[in-house]
Write a protein that holds these residues in place. Structure first.
Motif, PDB file in Angstrom:
ATOM      1  N   SER A 480       0.821  -1.211   0.000  1.00 50.93           N
ATOM      2  CA  SER A 480       0.000   0.000   0.000  1.00 50.93           C
ATOM      3  C   SER A 480       0.855   1.261   0.000  1.00 50.93           C
ATOM      4  O   SER A 480       0.384   2.333  -0.392  1.00 50.93           O
ATOM      5  N   SER A 481       2.102   1.140   0.440  1.00 48.01           N
ATOM      6  CA  SER A 481       2.974   2.319   0.510  1.00 48.01           C
ATOM      7  C   SER A 481       3.364   2.824  -0.861  1.00 48.01           C
ATOM      8  O   SER A 481       3.837   3.959  -0.990  1.00 48.01           O
ATOM      9  N   THR A 482       3.178   2.010  -1.893  1.00 47.25           N
ATOM     10  CA  THR A 482       3.509   2.445  -3.264  1.00 47.25           C
ATOM     11  C   THR A 482       2.278   2.747  -4.092  1.00 47.25           C
ATOM     12  O   THR A 482       2.384   2.922  -5.308  1.00 47.25           O
ATOM     13  N   GLY A 483       1.098   2.747  -3.466  1.00 47.54           N
ATOM     14  CA  GLY A 483      -0.077   3.198  -4.190  1.00 47.54           C
ATOM     15  C   GLY A 483      -1.230   2.222  -4.178  1.00 47.54           C
ATOM     16  O   GLY A 483      -1.122   1.085  -3.703  1.00 47.54           O
ATOM     17  N   HIS A 484      -2.347   2.685  -4.745  1.00 47.71           N
ATOM     18  CA  HIS A 484      -3.581   1.906  -4.780  1.00 47.71           C
ATOM     19  C   HIS A 484      -3.445   0.688  -5.695  1.00 47.71           C
ATOM     20  O   HIS A 484      -3.910  -0.400  -5.373  1.00 47.71           O
ATOM     21  N   GLY A 485      -2.815   0.880  -6.862  1.00 47.00           N
ATOM     22  CA  GLY A 485      -2.701  -0.210  -7.824  1.00 47.00           C
ATOM     23  C   GLY A 485      -1.911  -1.381  -7.296  1.00 47.00           C
ATOM     24  O   GLY A 485      -2.316  -2.541  -7.461  1.00 47.00           O
ATOM     25  N   THR A 486      -0.771  -1.101  -6.662  1.00 52.13           N
ATOM     26  CA  THR A 486       0.041  -2.203  -6.135  1.00 52.13           C
ATOM     27  C   THR A 486      -0.670  -2.917  -4.995  1.00 52.13           C
ATOM     28  O   THR A 486      -0.494  -4.125  -4.800  1.00 52.13           O
ATOM     29  N   ILE A 488      -3.956  -3.426  -4.856  1.00 50.14           N
ATOM     30  CA  ILE A 488      -4.930  -4.318  -5.497  1.00 50.14           C
ATOM     31  C   ILE A 488      -4.233  -5.529  -6.090  1.00 50.14           C
ATOM     32  O   ILE A 488      -4.692  -6.681  -5.942  1.00 50.14           O
ATOM     33  N   ILE A 489      -3.100  -5.317  -6.765  1.00 52.43           N
ATOM     34  CA  ILE A 489      -2.370  -6.442  -7.370  1.00 52.43           C
ATOM     35  C   ILE A 489      -1.928  -7.428  -6.291  1.00 52.43           C
ATOM     36  O   ILE A 489      -2.088  -8.656  -6.436  1.00 52.43           O
ATOM     37  N   ALA A 490      -1.386  -6.901  -5.200  1.00 55.49           N
ATOM     38  CA  ALA A 490      -0.915  -7.785  -4.126  1.00 55.49           C
ATOM     39  C   ALA A 490      -2.066  -8.548  -3.483  1.00 55.49           C
ATOM     40  O   ALA A 490      -1.930  -9.735  -3.144  1.00 55.49           O
ATOM     41  N   GLY A 491      -3.213  -7.885  -3.311  1.00 54.43           N
ATOM     42  CA  GLY A 491      -4.361  -8.561  -2.710  1.00 54.43           C
ATOM     43  C   GLY A 491      -4.909  -9.676  -3.584  1.00 54.43           C
ATOM     44  O   GLY A 491      -5.246 -10.766  -3.094  1.00 54.43           O
ATOM     45  N   VAL A 492      -4.997  -9.410  -4.899  1.00 52.84           N
ATOM     46  CA  VAL A 492      -5.486 -10.440  -5.818  1.00 52.84           C
ATOM     47  C   VAL A 492      -4.526 -11.624  -5.838  1.00 52.84           C
ATOM     48  O   VAL A 492      -4.957 -12.797  -5.794  1.00 52.84           O
ATOM     49  N   SER A 493      -3.225 -11.358  -5.890  1.00 46.88           N
ATOM     50  CA  SER A 493      -2.258 -12.461  -5.923  1.00 46.88           C
ATOM     51  C   SER A 493      -2.288 -13.258  -4.620  1.00 46.88           C
ATOM     52  O   SER A 493      -2.165 -14.491  -4.629  1.00 46.88           O
ATOM     53  N   ALA A 785      -4.846   1.400   1.369  1.00 51.18           N
ATOM     54  CA  ALA A 785      -5.412   0.236   2.060  1.00 51.18           C
ATOM     55  C   ALA A 785      -6.932   0.324   2.135  1.00 51.18           C
ATOM     56  O   ALA A 785      -7.623  -0.702   2.062  1.00 51.18           O
ATOM     57  N   ILE A 786      -7.465   1.535   2.280  1.00 50.54           N
ATOM     58  CA  ILE A 786      -8.923   1.710   2.276  1.00 50.54           C
ATOM     59  C   ILE A 786      -9.497   1.297   0.923  1.00 50.54           C
ATOM     60  O   ILE A 786     -10.551   0.652   0.841  1.00 50.54           O
ATOM     61  N   THR A 787      -8.798   1.643  -0.152  1.00 47.38           N
ATOM     62  CA  THR A 787      -9.243   1.226  -1.487  1.00 47.38           C
ATOM     63  C   THR A 787      -9.278  -0.297  -1.590  1.00 47.38           C
ATOM     64  O   THR A 787     -10.241  -0.884  -2.085  1.00 47.38           O
TER      65      THR A 787
END
Length: 822
Positions: A480-486, A488-493, A785-787
Motif C-alpha cells: 500500500s505504501s507504493t499506491g492503490h494499484g500495487t 490491489i495487485i498484491a491482494g489479488v495475488s 489500504a482503504i481502497t
C-alpha cells in the motif's frame, strides 16, 4: 496498541476534538421505500412473526400453566423418541440441556450494563434498523419459499415412485406432502436460526462496548458468551429438528413393521428439510451481504476518504446502516448459513449410512443412520466447555500486559478440539460397532480424526493468510505504501495463492477418509468393500464436530465490530477504542477462518450429496448410475455451464453491492452538501434515509442471483432430458446435471477461497496500518489500504460466503429434483 493521536489528522483532512455532546440516536422504525400490497405485507408478517407471537402469548400465561404446557410438550417429544430409539432420547436430552445452557448465557450477557445513555441510544437505533430489515427480508423470502413449495408439490404429485416406496405403501401423495412439509420446516427453522443470530448481536454489542471501558478481557468474554448463546441454539435446533422429523416419520409411517418402509430408506424423506434450509440461507446471505457491504463501502468512500472523518463517526449519515449491516449480514445470515451446513451434512451422512448398512445386510442399521445426530450432540457438549473456559479477568493495567484475544480464543478452541477427539472416538465405538467387522469402528474413528485435523488446519491456513501478525497481510500492507494499484495487485495475488493449501488439504482428507472406510472390513453381498463413501461422510462429521465453537468465534466478529462503532459514535476515550479495535481486528480474522472452515465443510458435504444424488438416480432409473463420462459432448457442456454459473453468480453478487453502494454514496454526499452543519455537530444526519435505501436496494438486488441458483439446475436438467428422449439417451438429463454439479462444486470452492481470503487480508492490512504502521491513519498507505478494503468488501461478505451456500443448494436441488431429470 499505541495509536498516535495526531495520526487522526493525516492527509485526509482536518479532524478536531469532538465535544462530548451527542444527539438522540433513536431512529424511527424502518419503512421500505416501495410500498407493499396489503396481502403481501400480511403474508410476510404472519410467516416471520408467528413464532414471536406464540412466544409473547406464552410469556403472558400463568407460570404454572406455562410449566405444565412445557412438560406436556417435552413429554410428547420424549414419547416419540422412546418409540423410535434410545439414541433419539439421548439426542433430545442433550439438545434440551444445551438450550438451558444457552438461556443461562443469554441471562448472563443481558445482566451486563449498557453503559452511559448515549451508548444505549445508538444500540436502539441499530436494533430498529436490523429488526425492520429482517422482517421485510424474511417476508420476501417466505413468499418465494411458499411459491417453491407449490412447485415441489406439483412435481412430486406427478413423479414416478421407486419399487421400495411401492412395496412400503408410500404413494405419490404422501411422499409429496412429506417432502413439502420437510421443506417448509427447514425453511422456517433456518429463518429462526437467522433471527436468533441477529437478536443476540443487537443486544450484546452495547454491553461489549460498556465492558471495554473496564477491561479488554471482560469485553472479550461478553462477546464470546453472546456468540456462544447463538451457536448453542442454532446447532441445537438443527440437531433436534432433524431428530424430531425422523422420529415423527418413524412412528407415523410404522417403519420396520411388516409391509412398511425400511429404516434405511427413511433418511431420504428428510432431504426436503435440507433443501428448505439451503434456500433460506442463500437468500439471507445474499440480502444481508449486499446490505452490509453496500453500506460499508458507501460510508468509507465518502466519510473516510472524502471528508476525512474516522470510521463509525456519528457525522457520517451511513454509519447506522453500516452497523445494522453487521447484524443482518454477519449474524443473521451466518446463523442461517451454519444451520444449513449442519442440516445438509447430517442428512447426507444419514442417507449414506443407511445405504451402506442396507448393502452390508447389517442387522441393526440404526447406529449408522443416527450416528451424525450423536456426533453433533457431543459437539454441543464440547463446544459449551470451550466457551465456558474463556474467563473474564481484569487486565493488569499495563497496555503491554493485555493478553492477545486471538490467543484466548485459540486456547478455547484447543480445549474443544481435544474433547472432540475423545468424544468422537467414544461415539464410533458406541454407534458403529458391528459383529460383521469388529474393527470397522476404529477405522471410522480415524476418519473422524482426519476431519478434525482438517478443520484445525483450515482454521490455521485462513488465519495465516488473513491475520496481520503473519507475513502475507504485512506484505500486502507494505504494498500500500507504493499506491492503490500495487495494493490491489498484491491482494489479488494473495487470494489466488491462498487456494493452493486448502485444496491440497481437502484432497488428502477425501483420499485418506475414503481409504480408511474402504479398508474397514464392511463388504456387500458380493464381497466388495462398501465403506469408502461413508468414511468420507464420517470425516465430514469430524470436521463439523466443533461447529458450535466455530460459530461462536464467527459471531464474536460482528459483535466486536458493532461494539467498536458504538464506542466511536458515543465519543468514548481513546483507550476504550483501542480495546475495541483489537477485538475488531481479531473478529475479522475469526470471521475469515469461519468462512474457510465453511468452505472446507461445504466441499466434503457436496461430495456426499453428489454421491446420494447418484444413488437416487439409480433407484428411480432401475439401472446402475456410477459414472459420468465428460467425453460425451453434452455432459462436457453441462460441466462448462456449472463453472459458468459460479462466475456469473459471483459477478451479479458483486455488481449488486456496487450498484447499491453508488446509491449510498450519492445520498451521503447530498447530505453533506445540503447540511453543512453536520461536520460541526450542528445538524443531525438523516440516518434512516440511508438505512431505507440500502434495505430496499438489497432486497431488490438479491432476487436475480438467487433465482439463477434455483432455476439453472432444473432448467438444464429438463432441457437435456428432452434432448436425450429424442436422441435415445434416457439418462442424458441426469448425467448433464451431475456434470454441472461436479464442475460447479470445484469452481465454487476455488472461487470462494479466493474471494474470502483476499477480502479478509485487505481488511486486516488496513487494520494493521491503523495501528500506526507505515504512516498510520491518514497516510497515503492508509488511503491505498482503504481502497483495497473497499474492493474486498463484496468479496468476503457477499459473493464469497454466498458461494459455499450455493454449492450445497445446487446439490440439494439436484437430489430433490432427481426424478425430473429422468
Amino acid at each position: 496498541m499505541a495509536i498516535d493521536d495526531d495520526m487522526e489528522v493525516g492527509a485526509l483532512g482536518p479532524y478536531t476534538d469532538r465535544p462530548r455532546v451527542f444527539p438522540s440516536m433513536r431512529s424511527k422504525p424502518y419503512k421500505p421505500l416501495k410500498s407493499q400490497t396489503f396481502w403481501g405485507w400480511l403474508l410476510a408478517m404472519l410467516t416471520v412473526t408467528v413464532f414471536l407471537q406464540i412466544f409473547r402469548v406464552l410469556m403472558g400465561v400463568n407460570i404454572r400453566v406455562l410449566l405444565v404446557l412445557m412438560l406436556l410438550g417435552l413429554g410428547g417429544i420424549f414419547y416419540i423418541g422412546a418409540s423410535t430409539s434410545p439414541i433419539i432420547v439421548f439426542v433430545f436430552s442433550v439438545c434440551i440441556i444445551s438450550f438451558l445452557l444457552s438461556i443461562y448465557l443469554a441471562k448472563w450477557v443481558l445482566a451486563k450494563d449498557e453503559g452511559p445513555p448515549e451508548m444505549a441510544q445508538i444500540s436502539d437505533a441499530i436494533r430498529d434498523g436490523a429488526e425492520g430489515f429482517f422482517r421485510t427480508q424474511y417476508g420476501t423470502i417466505s413468499k418465494m419459499a411458499l411459491l417453491l413449495a407449490v412447485v415441489i408439490l406439483s412435481i412430486y404429485l406427478f413423479r414416478s415412485t421407486t419399487p421400495q416406496q411401492e412395496s412400503s405403501g408410500l404413494g405419490r401423495t404422501i411422499s409429496a406432502y412429506i417432502t413439502v412439509a420437510a421443506f417448509l420446516l427447514g425453511a422456517l427453522c433456518s429463518g429462526i436460526a437467522g433471527y436468533i443470530g441477529m437478536w443476540v448481536s443487537v443486544r450484546a454489542n452495547v454491553r461489549v462496548s460498556s465492558a471495554a471501558r473496564r477491561s479488554a478481557r471482560e469485553a472479550l468474554q461478553v462477546a464470546v458468551r453472546a456468540g456462544g448463546f447463538s451457536a448453542m441454539v442454532v446447532v441445537g435446533m438443527a440437531v433436534i429438528g432433524i431428530a424430531i422429523l425422523y422420529a415423527s416419520f418413524y412412528v407415523w409411517l410404522g417403519v420396520d413393521l411388516p409391509g412398511s418402509m425400511k429404516v434405511t430408506e427413511l433418511p431420504l424423506l428428510l432431504v426436503g428439510y435440507g433443501f428448505g434450509a439451503s434456500f433460506v440461507a442463500l437468500f439471507a446471505q445474499l440480502g444481508g451481504g449486499i446490505y452490509t457491504k453496500a453500506a460499508d463501502v458507501g460510508a468509507d468512500l465518502v466519510g473516510k476518504v472524502e471528508q476525512g472523518i474516522p470510521e463509525d463517526d456519528p457525522r457520517n449519515p451511513a454509519v447506522i446502516a453500516d452497523l445494522v449491516g453487521d447484524n443482518v449480514g454477519d449474524c443473521a445470515a451466518r446463523g442461517a448459513d451454519l444451520f444449513e451446513s449442519i442440516a445438509a451434512e447430517i442428512i447426507s451422512a444419514m442417507i449414506l449410512g443407511g445405504t451402506m448398512a442396507q448393502r452390508c445386510k447389517i442387522e441393526d442399521p440404526s447406529g449408522f443412520i443416527l450416528f451424525p445426530l450423536v456426533v453433533h450432540s457431543f459437539d454441543l457438549v464440547v463446544s459449551s466447555v470451550g466457551v465456558l473456559s474463556i474467563r473474564g479477568t481484569r487486565d493488569s493495567g499495563a497496555k503491554g500486559a493485555v493478553e492477545d484475544p486471538m490467543a484466548v480464543l485459540q486456547k478455547g478452541y484447543s480445549v474443544t478440539i481435544v474433547l472432540a477427539v475423545i468424544t468422537f472416538g467414544a461415539s464410533t465405538r458406541w454407534m458403529l460397532y458391528t459383529e460383521q467387522a469388529p474393527s470397522a469402528w476404529l477405522n471410522f474413528a480415524l476418519c473422524g480424526l482426519v476431519g478434525i485435523i482438517t478443520a484445525y488446519v483450515f482454521v490455521w491456513i485462513t488465519k495465516y493468510y488473513t491475520d496481520y501478525k503473519h507475513e502475507p497481510v504485512r506484505t500486502l500492507a507494505l504494498s500500500s505504501s507504493t499506491g492503490h494499484g500495487t495494493n490491489i495487485i498484491a491482494g489479488v495475488s494473495l487470494g489466488l495463492e491462498s487456494t493452493a493449501l486448502p485444496v491440497l488439504v481437502i484432497s488428502v482428507s477425501i483420499i485418506s477418509a475414503f481409504w480408511l472406510g474402504h479398508t474397514s472390513g464392511l463388504v456387500d453381498e458380493t464381497g466388495n468393500p462398501t465403506g469408502g463413501l461413508f468414511g468420507t461422510a464420517v470425516a465430514t462429521m469430524g470436521m463439523l464436530s466443533t461447529a458450535a465453537y466455530i460459530l461462536t468465534m464467527d459471531m464474536f466478529g460482528p459483535i466486536a465490530d458493532n461494539a467498536g462503532g458504538i464506542v466511536e459514535m458515543s465519543q468514548q476515550p481513546e483507550s476504550v477504542r483501542e480495546i475495541t479495535d483489537v477485538l475488531d481486528a481479531v473478529g475479522n480474522t475469526t470471521k475469515a477462518t469461519t468462512k474457510g472452515f465453511a468452505i472446507g465443510s461445504a466441499a466434503l458435504a457436496s461430495f456426499l450429496l453428489f454421491s446420494a444424488y447418484m444413488d437416487e438416480v439409480a433407484t428411480f432409473a432401475h439401472e446402475p448410475f456410477k459414472q459420468v463420462d465428460i467425453a460425451i459432448p453434452e455432459v462436457f457442456i453441462g460441466g462448462l455451464l456449472g463453472s459458468m454459473l459460479i462466475f456469473l453468480f459471483s459477478a451479479w453478487a458483486c455488481s449488486a453491492v456496487g450498484r447499491t453502494a453508488q446509491e449510498v454514496v450519492t445520498e451521503v454526499r447530498r447530505q453533506f452538501i445540503e447540511r453543512p452543519g453536520i461536520m460541526d455537530y450542528k445538524e443531525k444526519p438523516d440516518y434512516g434515509r440511508c438505512v431505507a435505501i440500502v434495505a430496499s436496494a438489497s432486497l431488490r438486488e438479491m432476487i436475480k442471483p438467487g433465482a439463477l441458483a434455483i432455476v439453472s439446475p432444473v432448467a438444464i436438467g429438463v432441457l437435456f432430458r428432452i434432448l436425450g428422449y429424442y436422441t435415445g439417451h434416457p439418462l442424458l438429463g441426469a448425467k448433464v446435471v451431475a456434470s454441472m454439479l461436479m464442475f460447479a462444486t470445484v469452481s465454487g470452492i476455488l472461487m470462494a477461497l479466493f474471494l474470502n481470503t483476499a477480502g479478509g487480508a485487505w481488511d486486516n492490512a488496513k487494520k494493521y496500518i491503523e495501528t500506526g504502521a507505515l504512516g498510520g491513519k491518514g497516510s497515503e498507505s492508509h488511503k491505498a489500504a482503504i481502497t483495497g478494503d473497499t474492493v474486498g468488501d463484496p468479496f468476503k461478505d457477499t459473493a464469497g460466503p454466498s458461494l459455499h451456500v450455493l454449492i450445497k443448494l445446487l446439490a440439494t436441488i439436484t437430489l430433490v429434483m432427481a426424478p425430473v431429470f429422468l
